[in-house]
Design a protein around this motif. Structure first.
Motif, PDB file in Angstrom:
ATOM      1  N   GLU A   1       0.863  -1.187   0.000  1.00 59.64           N
ATOM      2  CA  GLU A   1       0.000   0.000   0.000  1.00 59.64           C
ATOM      3  C   GLU A   1       0.896   1.234   0.000  1.00 59.64           C
ATOM      4  O   GLU A   1       1.754   1.377   0.879  1.00 59.64           O
ATOM      5  CB  GLU A   1      -0.933   0.035   1.208  1.00 59.64           C
ATOM      6  CG  GLU A   1      -1.869   1.242   1.171  1.00 59.64           C
ATOM      7  CD  GLU A   1      -2.885   1.219   2.298  1.00 59.64           C
ATOM      8  OE1 GLU A   1      -3.954   0.590   2.118  1.00 59.64           O
ATOM      9  OE2 GLU A   1      -2.597   1.814   3.365  1.00 59.64           O
ATOM     10  N   LEU A   2       0.704   2.103  -0.981  1.00 58.32           N
ATOM     11  CA  LEU A   2       1.470   3.337  -1.099  1.00 58.32           C
ATOM     12  C   LEU A   2       0.533   4.521  -1.176  1.00 58.32           C
ATOM     13  O   LEU A   2      -0.536   4.449  -1.810  1.00 58.32           O
ATOM     14  CB  LEU A   2       2.358   3.323  -2.351  1.00 58.32           C
ATOM     15  CG  LEU A   2       3.782   2.751  -2.198  1.00 58.32           C
ATOM     16  CD1 LEU A   2       3.738   1.268  -1.919  1.00 58.32           C
ATOM     17  CD2 LEU A   2       4.618   3.051  -3.444  1.00 58.32           C
ATOM     18  N   ASP A   3       0.940   5.592  -0.529  1.00 57.24           N
ATOM     19  CA  ASP A   3       0.235   6.872  -0.618  1.00 57.24           C
ATOM     20  C   ASP A   3       1.291   7.935  -0.904  1.00 57.24           C
ATOM     21  O   ASP A   3       2.064   8.309  -0.017  1.00 57.24           O
ATOM     22  CB  ASP A   3      -0.505   7.165   0.685  1.00 57.24           C
ATOM     23  CG  ASP A   3      -1.336   8.447   0.626  1.00 57.24           C
ATOM     24  OD1 ASP A   3      -1.393   9.075  -0.453  1.00 57.24           O
ATOM     25  OD2 ASP A   3      -1.915   8.829   1.663  1.00 57.24           O
ATOM     26  N   VAL A   4       1.354   8.387  -2.150  1.00 59.49           N
ATOM     27  CA  VAL A   4       2.376   9.325  -2.591  1.00 59.49           C
ATOM     28  C   VAL A   4       1.695  10.562  -3.152  1.00 59.49           C
ATOM     29  O   VAL A   4       0.925  10.474  -4.117  1.00 59.49           O
ATOM     30  CB  VAL A   4       3.289   8.697  -3.670  1.00 59.49           C
ATOM     31  CG1 VAL A   4       4.416   9.667  -4.028  1.00 59.49           C
ATOM     32  CG2 VAL A   4       3.848   7.359  -3.196  1.00 59.49           C
ATOM     33  N   LYS A   5       1.990  11.697  -2.557  1.00 62.09           N
ATOM     34  CA  LYS A   5       1.465  12.963  -3.075  1.00 62.09           C
ATOM     35  C   LYS A   5       2.622  13.829  -3.546  1.00 62.09           C
ATOM     36  O   LYS A   5       3.464  14.250  -2.751  1.00 62.09           O
ATOM     37  CB  LYS A   5       0.681  13.713  -1.999  1.00 62.09           C
ATOM     38  CG  LYS A   5       0.085  15.033  -2.510  1.00 62.09           C
ATOM     39  CD  LYS A   5      -0.654  15.802  -1.425  1.00 62.09           C
ATOM     40  CE  LYS A   5      -1.191  17.115  -1.982  1.00 62.09           C
ATOM     41  NZ  LYS A   5      -1.863  17.924  -0.921  1.00 62.09           N
ATOM     42  N   ASN A   6       2.684  14.062  -4.834  1.00 66.48           N
ATOM     43  CA  ASN A   6       3.679  14.941  -5.443  1.00 66.48           C
ATOM     44  C   ASN A   6       2.954  16.092  -6.125  1.00 66.48           C
ATOM     45  O   ASN A   6       1.896  15.897  -6.723  1.00 66.48           O
ATOM     46  CB  ASN A   6       4.522  14.185  -6.476  1.00 66.48           C
ATOM     47  CG  ASN A   6       5.308  13.045  -5.859  1.00 66.48           C
ATOM     48  OD1 ASN A   6       5.698  13.105  -4.694  1.00 66.48           O
ATOM     49  ND2 ASN A   6       5.539  11.994  -6.632  1.00 66.48           N
ATOM     50  N   THR A   7       3.537  17.278  -6.051  1.00 66.64           N
ATOM     51  CA  THR A   7       2.899  18.465  -6.618  1.00 66.64           C
ATOM     52  C   THR A   7       3.818  19.105  -7.640  1.00 66.64           C
ATOM     53  O   THR A   7       5.021  19.304  -7.373  1.00 66.64           O
ATOM     54  CB  THR A   7       2.573  19.489  -5.515  1.00 66.64           C
ATOM     55  OG1 THR A   7       1.724  18.884  -4.547  1.00 66.64           O
ATOM     56  CG2 THR A   7       1.893  20.727  -6.106  1.00 66.64           C
ATOM     57  N   PHE A   8       3.266  19.401  -8.809  1.00 69.15           N
ATOM     58  CA  PHE A   8       3.978  20.173  -9.820  1.00 69.15           C
ATOM     59  C   PHE A   8       3.604  21.646  -9.663  1.00 69.15           C
ATOM     60  O   PHE A   8       2.438  21.979  -9.430  1.00 69.15           O
ATOM     61  CB  PHE A   8       3.619  19.694 -11.226  1.00 69.15           C
ATOM     62  CG  PHE A   8       4.184  18.351 -11.558  1.00 69.15           C
ATOM     63  CD1 PHE A   8       5.438  18.232 -12.128  1.00 69.15           C
ATOM     64  CD2 PHE A   8       3.465  17.187 -11.287  1.00 69.15           C
ATOM     65  CE1 PHE A   8       5.973  16.985 -12.442  1.00 69.15           C
ATOM     66  CE2 PHE A   8       3.983  15.943 -11.588  1.00 69.15           C
ATOM     67  CZ  PHE A   8       5.241  15.839 -12.171  1.00 69.15           C
ATOM     68  N   HIS A   9       4.605  22.526  -9.801  1.00 68.93           N
ATOM     69  CA  HIS A   9       4.415  23.967  -9.620  1.00 68.93           C
ATOM     70  C   HIS A   9       4.673  24.666 -10.953  1.00 68.93           C
ATOM     71  O   HIS A   9       5.810  24.700 -11.433  1.00 68.93           O
ATOM     72  CB  HIS A   9       5.346  24.485  -8.525  1.00 68.93           C
ATOM     73  CG  HIS A   9       5.167  23.781  -7.211  1.00 68.93           C
ATOM     74  ND1 HIS A   9       4.187  24.126  -6.309  1.00 68.93           N
ATOM     75  CD2 HIS A   9       5.821  22.713  -6.664  1.00 68.93           C
ATOM     76  CE1 HIS A   9       4.248  23.325  -5.257  1.00 68.93           C
ATOM     77  NE2 HIS A   9       5.235  22.463  -5.443  1.00 68.93           N
ATOM     78  N   ASP A  10       3.599  25.203 -11.531  1.00 68.74           N
ATOM     79  CA  ASP A  10       3.647  25.759 -12.883  1.00 68.74           C
ATOM     80  C   ASP A  10       3.489  27.274 -12.933  1.00 68.74           C
ATOM     81  O   ASP A  10       3.505  27.849 -14.023  1.00 68.74           O
ATOM     82  CB  ASP A  10       2.552  25.125 -13.744  1.00 68.74           C
ATOM     83  CG  ASP A  10       2.717  23.622 -13.879  1.00 68.74           C
ATOM     84  OD1 ASP A  10       3.850  23.182 -14.107  1.00 68.74           O
ATOM     85  OD2 ASP A  10       1.715  22.896 -13.744  1.00 68.74           O
ATOM     86  N   ALA A  11       3.309  27.924 -11.783  1.00 67.76           N
ATOM     87  CA  ALA A  11       2.998  29.358 -11.803  1.00 67.76           C
ATOM     88  C   ALA A  11       4.139  30.186 -12.370  1.00 67.76           C
ATOM     89  O   ALA A  11       3.909  31.192 -13.058  1.00 67.76           O
ATOM     90  CB  ALA A  11       2.651  29.836 -10.389  1.00 67.76           C
ATOM     91  N   ASP A  12       5.377  29.808 -12.084  1.00 62.98           N
ATOM     92  CA  ASP A  12       6.539  30.550 -12.571  1.00 62.98           C
ATOM     93  C   ASP A  12       7.552  29.539 -13.088  1.00 62.98           C
ATOM     94  O   ASP A  12       8.145  28.790 -12.319  1.00 62.98           O
ATOM     95  CB  ASP A  12       7.144  31.392 -11.438  1.00 62.98           C
ATOM     96  CG  ASP A  12       8.288  32.289 -11.916  1.00 62.98           C
ATOM     97  OD1 ASP A  12       8.644  32.215 -13.110  1.00 62.98           O
ATOM     98  OD2 ASP A  12       8.823  33.045 -11.089  1.00 62.98           O
ATOM     99  N   LEU A  13       7.763  29.518 -14.399  1.00 64.66           N
ATOM    100  CA  LEU A  13       8.665  28.550 -15.017  1.00 64.66           C
ATOM    101  C   LEU A  13      10.112  29.026 -15.030  1.00 64.66           C
ATOM    102  O   LEU A  13      11.002  28.301 -15.485  1.00 64.66           O
ATOM    103  CB  LEU A  13       8.209  28.231 -16.438  1.00 64.66           C
ATOM    104  CG  LEU A  13       6.813  27.611 -16.553  1.00 64.66           C
ATOM    105  CD1 LEU A  13       6.495  27.284 -18.010  1.00 64.66           C
ATOM    106  CD2 LEU A  13       6.675  26.359 -15.682  1.00 64.66           C
TER     107      LEU A  13
END
Length: 529
Positions: free
Chosen positions: A286-298
């Motif tokens: 069982e895995l719970d992985v939360k990753n977030t991509f940040h696109d507001a400023d490249l």
């Protein structure tokens, strides 16, 4: 009257004659003609050893702001804190200078992994940077598969949906009979100082006809895993004993093809799963992985700040280190250590009130871990474009650039990058630090970090030789790259040495000598001359 007394009186008379003639002999270390200001070094040592802030700076960068992937909110917050710190010390022209585009930022916000069957056990692992998460807790079967050829993909097509994929066999784990930490011996430094002689290296390149490897296969394998709908891939990490080395696995470009969640596990935990599967027993994870991509400023940034010079204020001495890190630990030895040393060197120079003839500028780089991107962008904008080798006006004003990026270990010398002419200068500047075991100059090049951006366009760029300590064995790009692996005495020593080198570079009459300007690279379809 004894001959000893006669010699003493004669020496005193000569000294008085020199002074009354109006001459002051500069304090010189050794026999070099390069002047060394020992009074300034005393003040630098006093400030750097008695009132050091280097470990406090390091703790903020690592403990408070944590891992600093380029483009992440963490590195932005750390940069804004560093700006305020340097402004509070009285530095000027302090800013986060944008460059880019770099691409999307990324953070890992949650990682929880367990084996559920045949028994329950927590698992140590880390997601690769720029890979997606699991979109909540996922419980599924784990399978061990071979994915090395297109035939493997065809044989497994339609069988992997929703499963956790173990992608490699178990890896043997050897006992550690040798110490993890190491300082250079005198013989090792002597060997490093010796100029290597050998045939020129041939050009690199991909595999030729009949060679192993298929450059397009990794992309086809990723597309296959996405189309199959696997829950995640798992692989054993390099390292052992709880140390996991982890970097990136996805793209910073949102328009690139997608990938699947990718997890690097502690080898001991991974091997346990493989051994159970080898017994033909089912394994549920069982895995719970939360990753977030940040696109507001490249865009990314370079942190710059200055101490203004005096009569040669239009000329520069630069120091720097990369500010970014990977995410398994908190980026302590790679490279909060270098960033903190350089910030502390600036603080020392400002706090001592020593007069600097040239302007001293610090640059803390981002994007180094993705290919020395930030310093290359800065050099291109301010000094010269390596594609044309056409210098900008500031190119003529830079005396030299000094870099720290080899972990927490004590500085033992300097890589000269083939610049023979600086040897007597640096010899003199090192002499007061022989009692700190800094005594080695090597004509060799060293690569992989930001001084190369300067060297590539004909500017004097130098990296210091440092004791490895645990850099390659334990901390570099690993989950153990944390504050506790930092050696405080080494860090204080390094900041003092850097401050002294910068002080002398800023105050010598001439700019540091340079190598010849490199030729621009050959354009595609043309032959290099």
């Amino acid at each position: 009257m004894s001959s000893t007394t006669t010699r003493a009186r004669r020496s005193l008379a000569i000294a008085l004659a020199v002074l009354t003639a109006g001459f002051v002999l500069p304090p010189v270390a050794g026999q070099s003609q390069e002047p060394v200001d020992l009074q300034a070094i005393y003040r630098i040592k006093d400030e750097g050893f008695q009132r050091s802030k280097v470990m406090e700076i390091t703790s903020y960068l690592t403990d408070v702001y944590g891992p600093r992937l380029t483009g992440s909110p963490n590195i932005r917050a750390a940069g804004e804190w560093a700006v305020k710190q340097m402004q509070s010390w009285g530095l000027v022209n302090t800013t986060l200078e944008p460059w880019g585009p770099f691409g999307r930022g990324w953070t890992n916000d949650r990682f929880v992994a367990h084996m559920i069957a045949p028994t329950v056990a927590p698992l140590i692992g880390y997601p690769k940077a720029w890979t997606p998460g699991t979109k909540g807790p996922v419980r599924a079967e784990a399978v061990l598969v071979t994915l090395n050829t297109d035939r493997d993909l065809d044989n497994l097509r339609g069988t992997l949906k929703g499963k956790f994929i173990l992608t490699a066999p178990a890896r043997a784990v050897a006992a550690h009979f040798d110490p993890e930490g190491h300082r250079y011996t005198d013989q090792e430094l002597a060997d490093r100082a010796r100029q290597p002689i050998g045939p020129p290296q041939g050009r690199g390149g991909g595999p030729g006809r009949g060679g192993a490897g298929d450059a397009g296969f990794p992309a086809r394998r990723t597309a296959f895993l996405v189309s199959e709908g696997v829950a995640a891939t798992l692989e054993p990490g390099r390292g052992d004993g709880g140390t996991v080395f982890v970097q990136g696995g996805g793209s910073r470009n949102a328009s690139d093809p997608p990938t699947v969640p990718q997890i690097v596990m502690a080898v001991e935990h991974y091997n346990r799963l493989v051994r159970i599967l080898d017994k033909k027993m089912p394994v549920t994870l069982e895995l719970d992985v939360k990753n977030t991509f940040h696109d507001a400023d490249l865009n990314a940034f370079t942190l710059v700040s200055e101490i203004p010079g005096a009569d040669k204020a239009g000329e520069l001495v630069m120091i720097g280190a990369h500010f970014d890190s990977w995410h398994g630990g908190t980026g302590a030895t790679d490279n909060a250590a270098g960033s903190a040393v350089m910030m502390e060197a600036m603080r020392i120079l400002k706090a001592t009130g020593l007069r600097l003839r040239r302007t001293v500028r610090i640059g803390l780089w981002t994007g180094e871990e993705q290919g020395i991107l930030g310093s290359r962008a800065y050099v291109t904008r301010h000094f010269a474009d390596r594609q044309t080798m056409e210098p900008k006006p500031a190119h003529a004003t830079l005396s030299g650039y000094f870099n720290v990026d080899n972990g927490t270990g004590a500085i033992r010398g300097v890589y000269l990058q083939g610049n023979e002419a600086v040897t007597p200068i640096f010899d003199a500047w090192m002499a007061p630090f022989e009692n700190l075991k800094m005594s080695t100059l090597t004509i060799r090049n060293t690569g992989g970090t930001d001084h190369l951006s300067y060297d590539a366009v004909g500017l004097p760029g130098f990296q210091f030789i440092q004791d490895p300590v645990e850099y390659d064995s334990r901390t570099h790009h690993s989950s153990m790259d944390v504050y506790d692996r930092i050696q405080a005495a080494d860090m204080m020593q390094n900041a003092v040495i850097v401050a002294s080198f910068v002080y002398h570079a800023a105050n010598r009459d001439q700019l540091l000598p340079r190598k010849p300007m490199p030729r621009p690279p050959a354009r595609p379809g043309t032959q290099a001359r």
